[in-house]
Design a protein around this motif. Structure first.
Motif, short mmCIF file in Angstrom:
data_model
loop_
_atom_site.label_atom_id
_atom_site.label_comp_id
_atom_site.label_asym_id
_atom_site.label_seq_id
_atom_site.Cartn_x
_atom_site.Cartn_y
_atom_site.Cartn_z
N PHE A 110 1.98 2.67 -0.43
CA PHE A 110 2.91 3.76 -0.76
C PHE A 110 4.37 3.45 -0.42
O PHE A 110 5.22 4.34 -0.50
N VAL A 111 4.68 2.22 -0.05
CA VAL A 111 6.03 1.89 0.42
C VAL A 111 6.65 0.83 -0.48
O VAL A 111 5.98 -0.10 -0.92
N TYR A 134 4.76 11.11 -3.60
CA TYR A 134 3.91 10.99 -2.41
C TYR A 134 4.37 11.88 -1.27
O TYR A 134 3.76 11.88 -0.19
N LEU A 135 5.44 12.64 -1.47
CA LEU A 135 5.99 13.47 -0.41
C LEU A 135 5.90 14.96 -0.74
O LEU A 135 6.70 15.78 -0.27
N MET A 162 -0.34 15.80 0.02
CA MET A 162 -0.25 14.36 -0.14
C MET A 162 0.71 13.76 0.88
O MET A 162 0.52 12.62 1.33
N LYS A 163 1.73 14.53 1.25
CA LYS A 163 2.74 14.05 2.20
C LYS A 163 2.10 13.68 3.54
O LYS A 163 2.38 12.61 4.10
N TYR A 164 1.22 14.55 4.04
CA TYR A 164 0.58 14.30 5.34
C TYR A 164 -0.43 13.16 5.26
O TYR A 164 -0.60 12.39 6.20
N PHE A 165 -1.11 13.07 4.11
CA PHE A 165 -2.07 11.98 3.93
C PHE A 165 -1.35 10.63 3.94
O PHE A 165 -1.79 9.68 4.63
N MET A 176 1.13 5.44 9.23
CA MET A 176 1.12 5.31 10.69
C MET A 176 -0.10 4.53 11.17
O MET A 176 0.01 3.69 12.08
N PHE A 177 -1.24 4.78 10.55
CA PHE A 177 -2.46 4.07 10.94
C PHE A 177 -2.34 2.57 10.64
O PHE A 177 -2.74 1.74 11.46
N VAL A 178 -1.79 2.22 9.48
CA VAL A 178 -1.66 0.81 9.10
C VAL A 178 -0.70 0.09 10.05
O VAL A 178 -0.98 -1.02 10.51
N PHE A 179 0.44 0.73 10.34
CA PHE A 179 1.39 0.11 11.26
C PHE A 179 0.79 -0.07 12.66
O PHE A 179 0.96 -1.12 13.30
#
Length: 429
Positions: free
Chosen positions: A38-39, A143-144, A148-151, A157-160
């Motif tokens: 998503f980035v 995505y914001l 969907m924003k919180y997902f 955050m989990f990936v980082f």
């Protein structure tokens, strides 16, 4: 150095360790190239700029992963922050201080506590990174919206956080099965990975006419002199002589030999520079989010605290000296050192045991710390002065050079010691 490496590859055990270290570093570099979901991977490159800011420092330590928003973008920064926090709390909280005095078992307990703190720091930095990505329009607007924003926020955050834990795991594997300190080796690899891009920036600036051809050899000579200076100061130490008394145990006599207590000039490493740069990065970080209006009060404050301003350099130098004294005071206790010498039936020639010994050691450490603090301050402020004189952005600053040179020296010493153990001339030869 090359002879040592060649001899190490001839030994099967050392060759296995070296190849394992290389494989782990290749995995680290692969992870530094995988962009988070998503980035947009190139959205933070403008924020990093020429590298002479806090975000540039993070990008340098991560080998360019921070600017590209990859899964290893946080690198080892959460672990280093957690280590600093635990070291400070060990002095302030008695239970942690008691654990630290339990020897190897206490060290393992503190290491586990550091890992839990690291996860919390990773989550906190991941949230800050997510907020930064949103402010820089690095995440698409669709995505914001809504739930969907919180997902998306949880996934990023989990990936980082998982990436930061994976980097520390890679470092642990290098320490256990490879060669050298794993975390230091990863920092070393990250800094060297960004070196080609820094050289490319200088070459492009030279081709565009931004750098005079006369300045090029000056740049090379200055950096060569910095490396030599860092090597000399890294190995420099003050040796306090200690004489041990003779004692009789049964029919044998022990002791009577002379030794010394080595006190390195650079006792604190690069920690004061990290402390000072982290503190001075707070205003620029706030400015990146707030974006104050030009000409206003806060705009002028941020201008004075920008890395290109002379006031920033002076304040940076003073903070490094202050943090150097603070860190050494927290880590080294002259009274405990004097008691250890006394308990081992030793004494410093001409100094009475007890309080006079601790006072003498304290005076020696104070003088050595001042020299080490001035050394760190000069190395850290040099890129700012160099940029102001020649108008050349030097992303590979003094902190990076100290880390690279220090890790290279420690790794080579460890490699030489491993070779010495395996080629020791004993009685069977």
């Amino acid at each position: 150095m090359f002879t040592t490496i060649r001899n190490a590859f001839k030994n099967p055990d050392l060759r296995k360790r070296l190849l394992f270290t290389i494989v782990m570093l290749v995995i680290f570099r692969f992870g530094s190239a995988i962009i988070v979901p998503f980035v947009s991977g190139s959205a933070l490159k403008e924020l990093v700029g020429d590298g002479n800011n806090f975000f540039g420092l993070l990008n340098t330590f991560s080998g360019g992963a921070f600017a590209n928003a990859t899964i290893f973008a946080l690198s080892v920064s959460p672990y280093i922050t957690a280590q600093i926090v635990i070291q400070l709390l060990t002095v302030a909280i008695p239970p942690l201080e008691r654990i630290a005095k339990e020897g190897e078992a206490g060290r393992r307990k503190l290491d586990r506590i550091t890992r839990f703190v690291m996860v919390g720091m990773s989550l906190l930095q991941s949230f800050g990174y997510y907020t930064l990505l949103v402010s820089q329009n690095a995440i698409a607007s669709e995505y914001l919206k809504g739930g969907m924003k919180y997902f998306v926020m949880v996934v990023i955050m989990f990936v980082f956080t998982a990436g930061a834990c994976a980097v520390v795991w890679i470092g642990d594997q290098i320490t256990e099965k490879g060669l050298g300190n794993g975390i230091s080796i990863i920092l070393f690899a990250g800094i060297l990975a960004g070196l080609p891009s820094n050289i490319d920036i200088l070459i492009n600036k030279f081709m565009e006419g931004g750098i005079n051809y006369v300045i090029v050899p000056i740049i090379l000579l200055v950096f060569a002199a910095m490396i030599v200076f860092i090597i000399i100061m890294t190995d420099a130490e003050r040796r306090i002589p200690v004489q041990y008394a003779k004692r009789v145990v049964g029919r044998k006599m022990y002791g009577g030999q002379s030794s010394f207590v080595p006190i390195k000039v650079n006792l604190s490493g690069v920690m004061p520079i990290i402390f000072a740069s982290s503190l001075l990065s707070i205003p620029s970080t706030i400015g990146a989010f707030a974006n104050p209006a030009p000409g206003g009060f806060w705009y002028n404050v941020l201008y004075w605290l920008s890395p290109s301003h002379w006031f920033y350099g002076i304040l940076y130098f003073i903070l490094i000296i202050g943090f150097n004294f603070f860190y050494v005071t927290m880590q080294y206790n002259p009274i405990e050192m004097a008691n250890n010498i006394k308990n081992n039936n030793g004494a410093i020639p001409g100094i009475r045991p007890g309080k006079p010994t601790s006072t003498f050691i304290s005076k020696v450490i104070s003088k050595i710390v001042l020299i080490g603090a001035l050394f760190l301050g000069i190395i850290a402020v040099f890129p700012i002065v160099f940029n102001a004189i020649f108008s050349i952005p030097v992303a590979l600053g003094g902190t990076s050079i100290i880390i690279v040179v220090g890790v290279a020296l420690d790794t080579m010493k460890q490699l030489e010691s491993q070779l010495l153990m395996r080629h020791h001339k004993g009685f069977l030869e």
